[in-house]
Structures are given as C-alpha cells and as structure tokens.
Design a protein around this motif. Structure first.
Motif, PDB file in Angstrom:
ATOM      1  N   ASP A 542      30.335  17.223 -19.674  1.00 53.14           N
ATOM      2  CA  ASP A 542      30.907  18.276 -20.518  1.00 53.14           C
ATOM      3  C   ASP A 542      29.964  19.468 -20.689  1.00 53.14           C
ATOM      4  N   ASP A 543      29.005  19.623 -19.769  1.00 55.06           N
ATOM      5  CA  ASP A 543      28.077  20.751 -19.863  1.00 55.06           C
ATOM      6  C   ASP A 543      28.874  22.058 -19.857  1.00 55.06           C
ATOM      7  N   PRO A 544      28.605  22.972 -20.819  1.00 56.54           N
ATOM      8  CA  PRO A 544      29.421  24.186 -20.939  1.00 56.54           C
ATOM      9  C   PRO A 544      29.076  25.289 -19.953  1.00 56.54           C
ATOM     10  N   THR A 545      28.009  25.116 -19.182  1.00 57.31           N
ATOM     11  CA  THR A 545      27.612  26.164 -18.238  1.00 57.31           C
ATOM     12  C   THR A 545      28.726  26.420 -17.232  1.00 57.31           C
ATOM     13  N   ARG A 546      29.041  27.686 -17.032  1.00 61.80           N
ATOM     14  CA  ARG A 546      30.115  28.057 -16.101  1.00 61.80           C
ATOM     15  C   ARG A 546      29.560  28.135 -14.675  1.00 61.80           C
ATOM     16  N   ILE A 547      30.285  27.562 -13.738  1.00 59.76           N
ATOM     17  CA  ILE A 547      29.861  27.590 -12.339  1.00 59.76           C
ATOM     18  C   ILE A 547      31.064  27.919 -11.451  1.00 59.76           C
ATOM     19  N   ALA A 548      30.765  28.350 -10.223  1.00 62.93           N
ATOM     20  CA  ALA A 548      31.801  28.556  -9.209  1.00 62.93           C
ATOM     21  C   ALA A 548      31.244  28.088  -7.867  1.00 62.93           C
ATOM     22  N   ARG A 549      31.983  27.251  -7.187  1.00 57.11           N
ATOM     23  CA  ARG A 549      31.626  26.836  -5.834  1.00 57.11           C
ATOM     24  C   ARG A 549      32.417  27.671  -4.851  1.00 57.11           C
ATOM     25  N   TRP A 550      31.749  28.162  -3.834  1.00 54.65           N
ATOM     26  CA  TRP A 550      32.424  28.870  -2.756  1.00 54.65           C
ATOM     27  C   TRP A 550      31.683  28.587  -1.468  1.00 54.65           C
ATOM     28  N   PRO A 551      32.301  28.853  -0.311  1.00 64.66           N
ATOM     29  CA  PRO A 551      31.746  28.371   0.958  1.00 64.66           C
ATOM     30  C   PRO A 551      30.254  28.647   1.127  1.00 64.66           C
ATOM     31  N   GLY A 552      29.493  27.555   1.189  1.00 65.93           N
ATOM     32  CA  GLY A 552      28.066  27.656   1.440  1.00 65.93           C
ATOM     33  C   GLY A 552      27.238  28.106   0.253  1.00 65.93           C
ATOM     34  N   HIS A 553      27.838  28.244  -0.942  1.00 65.23           N
ATOM     35  CA  HIS A 553      27.119  28.782  -2.094  1.00 65.23           C
ATOM     36  C   HIS A 553      27.592  28.123  -3.389  1.00 65.23           C
ATOM     37  N   VAL A 554      26.782  28.291  -4.426  1.00 62.48           N
ATOM     38  CA  VAL A 554      27.178  27.955  -5.782  1.00 62.48           C
ATOM     39  C   VAL A 554      26.661  29.067  -6.688  1.00 62.48           C
ATOM     40  N   THR A 555      27.486  29.507  -7.627  1.00 61.71           N
ATOM     41  CA  THR A 555      27.098  30.562  -8.571  1.00 61.71           C
ATOM     42  C   THR A 555      27.141  30.002  -9.983  1.00 61.71           C
ATOM     43  N   VAL A 556      26.071  30.243 -10.725  1.00 61.18           N
ATOM     44  CA  VAL A 556      25.975  29.824 -12.119  1.00 61.18           C
ATOM     45  C   VAL A 556      26.003  31.079 -12.984  1.00 61.18           C
ATOM     46  N   PHE A 557      26.853  31.090 -14.006  1.00 60.89           N
ATOM     47  CA  PHE A 557      27.016  32.261 -14.868  1.00 60.89           C
ATOM     48  C   PHE A 557      26.319  32.052 -16.201  1.00 60.89           C
ATOM     49  N   GLU A 558      25.604  33.074 -16.631  1.00 59.86           N
ATOM     50  CA  GLU A 558      24.951  33.071 -17.936  1.00 59.86           C
ATOM     51  C   GLU A 558      25.214  34.423 -18.579  1.00 59.86           C
ATOM     52  N   GLY A 559      26.145  34.465 -19.531  1.00 58.70           N
ATOM     53  CA  GLY A 559      26.567  35.756 -20.059  1.00 58.70           C
ATOM     54  C   GLY A 559      27.192  36.556 -18.927  1.00 58.70           C
ATOM     55  N   ALA A 562      24.464  36.380 -13.274  1.00 60.91           N
ATOM     56  CA  ALA A 562      24.838  35.247 -12.441  1.00 60.91           C
ATOM     57  C   ALA A 562      23.704  34.923 -11.482  1.00 60.91           C
ATOM     58  N   LEU A 563      23.568  33.662 -11.186  1.00 58.96           N
ATOM     59  CA  LEU A 563      22.598  33.184 -10.196  1.00 58.96           C
ATOM     60  C   LEU A 563      23.383  32.540  -9.066  1.00 58.96           C
ATOM     61  N   THR A 564      23.205  33.068  -7.854  1.00 57.40           N
ATOM     62  CA  THR A 564      23.880  32.509  -6.681  1.00 57.40           C
ATOM     63  C   THR A 564      22.845  31.883  -5.760  1.00 57.40           C
ATOM     64  N   LEU A 565      23.091  30.649  -5.382  1.00 59.53           N
ATOM     65  CA  LEU A 565      22.201  29.926  -4.478  1.00 59.53           C
ATOM     66  C   LEU A 565      22.970  29.495  -3.238  1.00 59.53           C
ATOM     67  N   LYS A 566      22.278  29.501  -2.122  1.00 56.29           N
ATOM     68  CA  LYS A 566      22.872  29.016  -0.888  1.00 56.29           C
ATOM     69  C   LYS A 566      22.797  27.491  -0.863  1.00 56.29           C
ATOM     70  N   VAL A 567      23.826  26.907  -0.307  1.00 55.92           N
ATOM     71  CA  VAL A 567      23.873  25.445  -0.171  1.00 55.92           C
ATOM     72  C   VAL A 567      23.766  25.137   1.312  1.00 55.92           C
ATOM     73  N   PRO A 568      22.578  24.750   1.788  1.00 57.31           N
ATOM     74  CA  PRO A 568      22.412  24.512   3.227  1.00 57.31           C
ATOM     75  C   PRO A 568      23.322  23.391   3.708  1.00 57.31           C
ATOM     76  N   ASP A 569      23.818  23.559   4.915  1.00 55.18           N
ATOM     77  CA  ASP A 569      24.638  22.522   5.542  1.00 55.18           C
ATOM     78  C   ASP A 569      23.696  21.458   6.101  1.00 55.18           C
ATOM     79  N   ARG A 570      23.794  20.256   5.582  1.00 50.66           N
ATOM     80  CA  ARG A 570      22.874  19.202   6.001  1.00 50.66           C
ATOM     81  C   ARG A 570      23.064  18.796   7.453  1.00 50.66           C
ATOM     82  N   LEU A 571      24.216  19.068   7.996  1.00 50.78           N
ATOM     83  CA  LEU A 571      24.508  18.631   9.366  1.00 50.78           C
ATOM     84  C   LEU A 571      24.196  19.697  10.397  1.00 50.78           C
TER      85      LEU A 571
END
Length: 651
Positions: A542-559, A562-571
């Motif tokens: 139930d963590d209230p932090t807002r997030i969005a997943r999109w291809p190859g990335h995740v974005t975390v919202f604070e006010g 926003a912080l966007t990080l790349k999600v490396p493809d392990r394969l």
C-alpha cells in the motif's frame, strides 16, 4: 450559423474548437500531416483530411491544400486557430475568393497590425501610447546601430513580423549589437519568412499585460478585461492570469480604453489581443503602459479570460464570423474571481528549456481541485508522440477560484498531481515558479524567471526511498508481473532462508544496484548498493508513492518532479561504451551556422555552431578546451543524439 467548419490547425487549439463546435451542433473537419495521422484532433473531428508531409511548410502552411480540403468536404468556413496561417492576410483573401468564410478578422486588419513597425505608426495616429523606438524601413547594420545609440541602451531587437519571442534579442552593449542583429534576422527569416526587424527601448522593469478585445461586422467593439503574461522565458509565456495582479481601476480603465480604441481604428472584427509593455518600477500607473503589438487571432491564454467572464470566445468567433452582432454589450460583461493558466511543455528546464520529444507512455491529469474549478485543455492523449516538427506543448492547466491566492494554490495542487512519463516535462519548474515569493506576492516582471532560473530549475535529488520503490516496481518483470502489482511476481521462498533477488536500474549514467528480499507480510526489503550492513528500506503493497511503468523504464513521481530510470533487459547484452570525446545534438534540428572548422583550437564556452529547432536558435558551445577533429556540416538535419562535434587532444 455554419453547418460545417474546417479547422486549419492541430493539437490543443484544434481540440478546443472542435469541443465548442460540437456544443453548437456544427460538424468539424480536421486536417493532418503524416506526423499527426493518429493525433487526438483527428480522432475527435467528424471528418479528417490528409494535407501533406510532417513538415509544417508542406502541410499546415499549405493554404491551397487546406482550402481544397474545405471544398472537398463541404465546409463553409475555416477556423485558423493560432499560429500557422492564422495571421496570414494572403490566406484570408484566398479563403474568401474560394467562397468560404474566414473565422477571424479581415485581411486589411491583419495587414494593418501584422507588421509591428507599421502598427505602431498607426497606433500613434489613433492616440494609443507607443514605446519609444525605431520602426522605419531601413535595415542596414550601420543605420540600425545608430538608431540604437539614439534610443539608448539597453535596446530590444524584434522581428517586425510574427511573435512568440522568435527573432528577438536583448542588447545591453553596443559591441554586441551586430551579432545580435544577425541572429535576430536569421531567426525571423526562418520563422516568418521576413528578416526585417525594429529596434525599441528596453523597459528594465517590464510587465507584459494584454487586453482581450472583440469586434463584429456591425461596428461594435468591446474588451473582456486584461491578462498578465509577465512570467516568460525566452520571451515566451509560461504562466498567464486574469485579472492582472495589482491592477487598479484607473489603470484598467486607461488600458482597456486604449485597447478598444486600437481595435476600432482598424474596424476590427473577431477575437484579438492588444499587448502592452508596462513599466512596473513604481507599480501599475495609467501613464506607464505602451502599445507593443496586436495579435489578430485567438491567444493560447484565452481560457483565463473565459474563466473570469464565463464567455466562450470560440463561440463568439463563430457567431461574429457568421454575421451576428456581439452577444453582449460592454456593460453586460463582468469579471469574477481569478484564473491562472500554466503551459505544460515537453522541455528540459534544467537544460535552458530545450524542447523535448518522446511518446507519452503515461499521461494522467487530476479530475478536480478542492475549492476551485479546474480545466485541462490538452491536444494529446496517452500514447501520442511529441515530435520535433511542432510546438512541444502538451496541455494547459487552468484554475479559477474566488481569489488569486486560492487560484495559485489550486493550480499548484493540480500540477503536483499531474503525471507524465515518456518525455521530459516542465512540471517541477512550474510549481517552483508558482511558489516563488515574488511571484506569489504579485511582484511580477518579465525578467523574473531569467533572474531566478537556477533556483527554479534545480531539481532536488529524490531520496533512496524513491529508488527503492522503483526497484520494487520492476522486481517482477522477469516473470511478467502486472505493473500495478509488482509484489505478486517475486518469490521469497528458499531452502535455507529468503531468496535475495539482485536488480540493476540505470539513473542517467549511473547504475543503481539493489538486493530485494520478499518478507512474509507481502512487503519487500530492499538494500541499495553492496553494503551488507546497509539498513534495508521496506516497501509495502500500500505504499502511496506514485509510479508508472513503460517500455524499458520506470518513473517515480514526487510532487511535480519525477525520477525516470532505465530498466535493462536481462536477456540482451548492453553495450554501454561511448567512443570519443564528442558533443551530441540535444534535440532534432537543423545545423544553421557552423563557427568552427576541423583542426581549430577552441576554448571552453566558445560558440561552435547554431542548431535551429522548434524555429528557435540554440548555440552549441565547447564544453572544454580542445581541438576539433570533426564537426557537423552547415545545413545538415540531425536527429536527437547525433554527433555534432568530435574533439581530439590538443597535443
């Protein structure tokens, strides 16, 4: 009234016109380029016609093709929106010659106000105060520099055609005048097809206040009060509000009377805006404002006027164009409360507001704000792309409340609850501006943002907790977890203790290493880095932090940040090596001017080339001392990230 109209524009204004036309029972025809084939305005209209390639010069500026589209679809009138052909008198005449109605002023009125120098001479004759300057035809460097000396520095060089800050340069030093003039002329030529400029005295504590005027074909003209547009960067408006903070009754009367006088001087019909430059050094005074220019069209910021008056300006445009008189007299128009509008752009405020592109993989606006009325005018929907071909505005958020303080608070709240992922945006900058002490107190002037740019664009680093939430949100990607419930995909079972899952995300150039352990209560225990003694961060379902997943990335919202990080493809093996010491294009654009050559020795900060993008010029400078090994060719069209300059060691 018209049965069907064609909208010769795109994006937010096309959507805006479609909404009012639909309410009035008028069918709409959209036009679109290759880049806009699946755009929101195309999806909303009753019909849509393809008019050409992505470049505006081959589509939205192709007047003949637009008129043909209107004739093919049986449209009776053309609404130009703003920008593109909206202030082109030749287009107006072609529309009328084709037997169609142009929803806007006459070609004569547009010509009278289309060139700033001629318009100012006309306003002087009409008794409207005009800022001191040179508005003549001479364009020679020696003559203009001489006029600048007579006026007295600082001066402002302005394109005599167009607006939006393009072809405009502030010059404080006579030695800088030649380069500034050349740059203004190049930019004016690219944006408006007219390189001629005028020179004006620069008001050192200026406010930009404009008056909405409306005229009809029966000789009537009224004003709908003023708007303050002083919050600007690069001479382009950022936040607009109505009424103007600190406006007293005497100054309002003088300014609105001058605006109506200006409209009547050219027998104006339709929506227009009279823009004034105001000396705010001693507050607002009836004798301290001067005519700058008239925009013979609807303005981007028109919603704040609609919010305080309750009048639909697009409906008025349609009625006046159809020959009806103005729906209200001056005595029947009143203003209530305060409205503020913020322009949400795809741009990087931390990089001097460079335009950005990208697909809007996640786009969410709040539905309401407490104690105020929220309106969102968006030209895009989630999944749409921001391309390099057009203005990068995503939406306008407008809030109306009983007082300015309540409106500012409501808008700040709305921006902080807006979520965008897939492109860099200016949300954080907007909220910091709204909270700035001078802005909040109504101490406005057009240099406010430039003076405080570093503070307004500095983003506080997000805390480790936000990194942990991003890690949690991506922990289950290998097993196909639902992005809305990443906890369901990670296993915590092991024979000799809980399994530890290692996860790597990428923040810019830095790798974020994490170890994730599932707890019995469904929470995740996350340790960042390799320190075994590091205190774990617990992330619960139930963590209230807002997030969005999109291809190859995740974005975390604070006010609003926003912080966007790349999600490396392990394969997939990733090659992160970057060869050479180079400068890359910060955005797609045209290499307009090259100021260095191969084997040149350059110093840190030295201009190397000028990149034109979004019809604005951006100077690319050397990041350090070095020798140029390779440099882009003048006239080349480059993509975002393309190499512009490669250096070699000086020795």
């Amino acid at each position: 009234m018209f049965q069907k109209i064609l909208i010769a524009n795109r994006g937010e204004i096309a959507v805006r016109v479609i909404k009012t036309a639909r309410q009035m029972g008028i069918a709409t025809v959209a036009v679109y380029s290759d880049a806009d084939r699946d755009a929101r305005h195309v999806r909303m209209a009753d019909q849509a016609v393809h008019i050409g390639p992505s470049a505006a010069s081959e589509s939205y500026l192709n007047g003949d093709r637009i008129i043909a589209a209107a004739q093919e679809t049986g449209a009776e009138a053309i609404h130009p929106g703003y920008g593109f052909l909206s202030e082109n008198p030749d287009f107006v005449e072609k529309v009328e010659a084709a037997g169609l109605v142009f929803i806007g002023p006459s070609s004569q009125a547009i010509r009278a106000m289309g060139l700033k120098d001629a318009a100012k001479r006309l306003m002087e004759k009409a008794g409207v105060p005009v800022v001191p300057g040179y508005h003549g035809d001479t364009q020679a460097l020696v003559a203009l520099a001489s006029k600048a000396n007579e006026i007295g520095y600082p001066v402002l060089i302005k394109a005599r055609a167009g607006g939006g800050g393009k072809g405009m340069r502030l010059v404080a030093d006579p030695d800088a005048f030649p380069d500034a003039l050349a740059a203004a002329q190049r930019e004016a030529k690219a944006a408006f097809g007219d390189e001629r400029v005028l020179v004006e005295k620069y008001i050192e504590t200026p406010r930009h206040i404009e008056v909405q005027v409306f005229g009809d074909k029966h000789g009537n003209a009224v004003h709908l009060f003023e708007r303050d547009c002083s919050a600007q960067r690069r001479h382009q408006k950022v936040i607009e509000e109505a009424p103007a903070p600190g406006m007293d009754a005497l100054t309002r009367e003088a300014m609105t009377d001058a605006a109506v006088k200006a409209a009547k001087a050219i027998s104006y019909s339709g929506a227009g805006t009279i823009e004034f430059i105001v000396d705010a050094s001693e507050g607002l005074r009836p004798d301290r404002f001067w005519f700058m220019e008239m925009n013979t069209r609807l303005q981007v910021e028109h919603p704040v006027t609609e919010m305080i008056t309750g009048i639909d300006l697009v409906e008025w445009q349609l009625r006046v164009a159809a020959g009806e008189p103005l729906p209200r007299t001056q005595d029947e128009i009143a203003a209530h409360g305060h409205a503020v509008e913020a322009r949400l752009y795809a741009e990087d405020a931390t990089r001097d507001f460079l335009p950005a592109t990208g697909t809007l993989h996640h786009l969410k606006f709040p539905e309401h704000v407490d104690g105020a009325r929220l309106r969102v005018d968006a030209g895009v929907s989630e999944g749409d792309a921001i391309t390099p071909f057009y203005d990068p505005m995503i939406a306008k958020l407008i809030v109306h409340a009983p007082t300015r303080e309540e409106a500012l608070e409501g808008l700040t709240n709305a921006l902080e609850r807006t979520e965008v992922a897939g492109s860099t945006v200016n949300l954080g900058f907007l909220t910091r501006l709204l909270r700035d002490d001078d802005f909040a107190a109504g101490r406005l002037e057009t240099g406010l943002i430039a003076r405080k740019q570093e503070a307004l664009t500095t983003v506080a680093p997000l805390r480790d907790r936000h990194l942990a939430v991003a890690v949690a949100a991506t922990s289950g990607t290998a097993t196909g977890a639902d992005a809305s419930d990443p906890f369901s995909a990670i296993s915590g079972y092991g024979h000799f203790g809980p399994l530890v899952h290692r996860r790597t995300l990428v923040d810019g150039e830095d790798a974020v290493e994490a170890r994730v352990t599932a707890q019995g209560d469904g929470a995740l225990s996350i340790r960042l880095g390799d320190d075994e003694a590091a205190r774990p961060i617990i992330v619960r379902r139930d963590d209230p932090t807002r997030i969005a997943r999109w291809p190859g990335h995740v974005t975390v919202f604070e006010g609003a940040d926003a912080l966007t990080l790349k999600v490396p493809d392990r394969l997939q093996a990733a090659d992160e090596s970057a060869g050479g010491d180079r400068l890359s294009a910060p955005m797609p654009g045209l290499v307009k001017v090259v100021r260095a050559a191969v084997n040149d020795t350059v110093k840190k900060g030295q201009p190397l080339l000028v990149l034109e993008a979004m019809k604005m010029e951006h100077t690319i400078t050397a990041p350090h001392d070095g020798v140029v090994a390779e440099i882009a060719t003048e006239g080349a069209q480059v993509n975002d990230g393309a190499m512009l300059v490669r250096f070699q060691d000086a020795d």
